[in-house]
Design a protein around this motif. Structure first.
Motif, mmCIF file in Angstrom:
data_model
loop_
_atom_site.group_PDB
_atom_site.id
_atom_site.type_symbol
_atom_site.label_atom_id
_atom_site.label_comp_id
_atom_site.label_asym_id
_atom_site.label_seq_id
_atom_site.Cartn_x
_atom_site.Cartn_y
_atom_site.Cartn_z
ATOM 1 N N LEU A 1 -9.896 8.832 2.907
ATOM 2 C CA LEU A 1 -8.963 7.735 3.168
ATOM 3 C C LEU A 1 -7.586 8.275 3.558
ATOM 4 O O LEU A 1 -7.205 9.377 3.138
ATOM 5 C CB LEU A 1 -8.822 6.853 1.924
ATOM 6 C CG LEU A 1 -10.089 6.118 1.503
ATOM 7 C CD1 LEU A 1 -9.893 5.480 0.132
ATOM 8 C CD2 LEU A 1 -10.465 5.074 2.532
ATOM 9 N N PRO B 1 -2.003 7.160 0.694
ATOM 10 C CA PRO B 1 -1.343 5.900 0.361
ATOM 11 C C PRO B 1 0.177 6.069 0.352
ATOM 12 O O PRO B 1 0.688 7.167 0.158
ATOM 13 C CB PRO B 1 -1.850 5.596 -1.052
ATOM 14 C CG PRO B 1 -2.127 6.946 -1.629
ATOM 15 C CD PRO B 1 -2.612 7.787 -0.473
ATOM 16 N N LYS C 1 -6.062 1.903 6.033
ATOM 17 C CA LYS C 1 -4.776 2.111 5.350
ATOM 18 C C LYS C 1 -4.605 1.067 4.233
ATOM 19 O O LYS C 1 -4.176 1.413 3.124
ATOM 20 C CB LYS C 1 -3.622 2.023 6.363
ATOM 21 C CG LYS C 1 -2.270 2.290 5.772
ATOM 22 C CD LYS C 1 -2.061 3.746 5.457
ATOM 23 C CE LYS C 1 -0.638 3.987 4.983
ATOM 24 N NZ LYS C 1 -0.507 5.196 4.215
ATOM 25 N N SER D 1 -6.999 2.028 1.488
ATOM 26 C CA SER D 1 -6.457 3.206 0.823
ATOM 27 C C SER D 1 -5.413 2.813 -0.214
ATOM 28 O O SER D 1 -5.440 3.285 -1.354
ATOM 29 C CB SER D 1 -5.833 4.141 1.871
ATOM 30 O OG SER D 1 -5.098 5.169 1.254
ATOM 31 N N TRP E 1 -5.947 3.157 -4.258
ATOM 32 C CA TRP E 1 -5.021 4.051 -4.969
ATOM 33 C C TRP E 1 -4.294 3.282 -6.074
ATOM 34 O O TRP E 1 -4.137 3.782 -7.189
ATOM 35 C CB TRP E 1 -4.015 4.679 -4.001
ATOM 36 C CG TRP E 1 -3.040 5.552 -4.724
ATOM 37 C CD1 TRP E 1 -3.232 6.851 -5.121
ATOM 38 C CD2 TRP E 1 -1.744 5.176 -5.195
ATOM 39 N NE1 TRP E 1 -2.123 7.301 -5.799
ATOM 40 C CE2 TRP E 1 -1.193 6.289 -5.865
ATOM 41 C CE3 TRP E 1 -0.989 4.010 -5.114
ATOM 42 C CZ2 TRP E 1 0.068 6.273 -6.439
ATOM 43 C CZ3 TRP E 1 0.268 3.991 -5.698
ATOM 44 C CH2 TRP E 1 0.785 5.112 -6.341
ATOM 45 N N TYR F 1 -15.396 4.592 -4.905
ATOM 46 C CA TYR F 1 -14.104 5.276 -4.758
ATOM 47 C C TYR F 1 -14.050 6.512 -5.650
ATOM 48 O O TYR F 1 -14.345 6.438 -6.840
ATOM 49 C CB TYR F 1 -12.971 4.319 -5.118
ATOM 50 C CG TYR F 1 -11.595 4.946 -5.066
ATOM 51 C CD1 TYR F 1 -11.114 5.531 -3.897
ATOM 52 C CD2 TYR F 1 -10.774 4.946 -6.186
ATOM 53 C CE1 TYR F 1 -9.852 6.096 -3.844
ATOM 54 C CE2 TYR F 1 -9.505 5.500 -6.136
ATOM 55 C CZ TYR F 1 -9.057 6.076 -4.970
ATOM 56 O OH TYR F 1 -7.799 6.634 -4.917
ATOM 57 N N HIS G 1 -9.520 11.023 -3.146
ATOM 58 C CA HIS G 1 -9.040 9.823 -2.449
ATOM 59 C C HIS G 1 -9.952 9.541 -1.251
ATOM 60 O O HIS G 1 -9.548 9.516 -0.099
ATOM 61 C CB HIS G 1 -7.584 9.957 -2.020
ATOM 62 C CG HIS G 1 -6.983 8.655 -1.593
ATOM 63 N ND1 HIS G 1 -6.930 7.545 -2.418
ATOM 64 C CD2 HIS G 1 -6.450 8.266 -0.415
ATOM 65 C CE1 HIS G 1 -6.368 6.551 -1.761
ATOM 66 N NE2 HIS G 1 -6.075 6.952 -0.547
ATOM 67 N N SER G 2 -11.223 9.357 -1.586
ATOM 68 C CA SER G 2 -12.233 9.083 -0.567
ATOM 69 C C SER G 2 -13.204 8.043 -1.100
ATOM 70 O O SER G 2 -13.224 7.733 -2.289
ATOM 71 C CB SER G 2 -12.980 10.368 -0.202
ATOM 72 O OG SER G 2 -13.649 10.884 -1.342
#
Length: 146
Positions: A43, A46, A75, A78, A82, A127, A132-133
């Motif tokens: 992603l 953030p 985005k 993401s 997050w 997630y 962060h994927s």
């Protein structure tokens, strides 16, 4: 405001019910079945600096029930993921959401219907806050329509 076509779903017990306790390995790509695969999507970073204070956000907060029928972007996804469970302290592995004893027992799943997110196929994604994927855990869904 955009109509959230992609739903961020916090799952604990429900994951076992819906997915039959599928274990997702983030290290490598594997095919589980015809409809269950593991493709990792990194992603975008953030935003960690907002344009208004917490106090101003609280002051201006309102419930809105009139949404645009527009897909979200990666985005957007993401930022939402997050904010839900993203890593805020990489050394101590603290996350955006609090957890007693830093155990973080919840996992975040993203459910996307066709056309719900720009450049993202319909399916269920898990997630991974450490990378962060998102990993595709299920595709070819039949989702209810509104």
């Amino acid at each position: 405001m955009r109509k959230i076509i992609a739903c961020v779903v916090l799952i604990s017990i429900t994951a076992v019910f819906v997915y039959g306790a599928i274990e997702i390995k983030f290290e490598k790509e594997e095919k589980y079945e015809e409809k269950k695969i593991n493709r990792i999507i990194k992603l975008p970073e953030p935003s960690k600096k907002g344009k208004m204070s917490v106090e101003e956000a609280i002051q201006k907060r309102r419930s809105i029930r009139d949404y645009l029928d527009k897909p979200l972007t990666l985005k957007d996804i993401s930022q939402i993921l997050w904010a839900a469970q993203g890593i805020t302290d990489p050394i101590r592995k603290f996350r955006a959401a609090p957890s007693a004893g830093a155990t973080y027992p919840l996992e975040i799943y993203l459910v996307v219907k066709k056309g719900g997110v720009v450049n993202l196929s319909e399916g269920v994604y898990r997630y991974d806050p450490f990378t962060h994927s998102i990993a595709v855990s299920y595709t070819h869904l039949t989702l209810p329509t509104n």
